[in-house]
Design a protein around this motif. Structure first.
Motif: not given
Length: 153
Positions: A110-132
């Motif tokens: 879960p995250y918050e995104f700030w643009f130039n120190d002003q709150f912009s939006h929130c949401g969730v990142n879902s990452f998939q990783l592979f061990k290469d």
């Protein structure tokens, strides 16, 4: 019997320590991704991304339509390289939920995104990783973006 218990304990300890080590390395991969994102360091970003990493984002329009956008990782790199000096992008990860199975990992942040120190939006990142070859690489990233239901005014 004592010997069997000893070897079982040794095996379980090894598995737990390996899992903890992978969790630490997976988290470090995500942290490196965002360090590169914040600093505009595309070399750092590329070091933790697989070639042809898939990027998607989801959001709901003001009219209530759900949208799914797919992009090439080159578009992200271009946006970072061409970001004006007067723009500050600050994605603040609130938590890490890491799951590892062998050479595959999933990270929910879960995250918050700030643009130039002003709150912009929130949401969730879902990452998939592979061990290469012993190195965790991001192969897929999808995120949600919303302004409602965030912990901001």
């Amino acid at each position: 019997m004592t010997r069997f218990i000893f070897y079982l304990f040794l095996l379980l300890t090894t598995v737990v320590l390996a899992q903890e080590d992978d969790n630490t390395k997976v988290k470090a991969t995500i942290d490196a991704f965002f360090e590169g994102f914040h600093k505009g360091d595309t070399m750092l970003l590329k070091s933790v991304m697989m070639d042809k990493m898939l990027l998607q984002t989801t959001y709901t329009t003001k009219e209530g339509t759900n949208v799914l956008v797919s992009e090439e990782s080159s578009k992200l790199m271009s946006a970072i390289v061409n970001r004006p000096n007067d723009q500050k992008w600050d994605e603040r990860l609130l938590n890490y939920n890491i799951q590892v199975d062998g050479i595959m990992a999933h990270v929910w942040t879960p995250y918050e995104f700030w643009f130039n120190d002003q709150f912009s939006h929130c949401g969730v990142n879902s990452f998939q990783l592979f061990k290469d070859n012993g190195h965790w690489k991001i192969i897929y990233l999808i995120d949600t973006r919303r302004q409602e239901g965030c912990n901001q005014p």
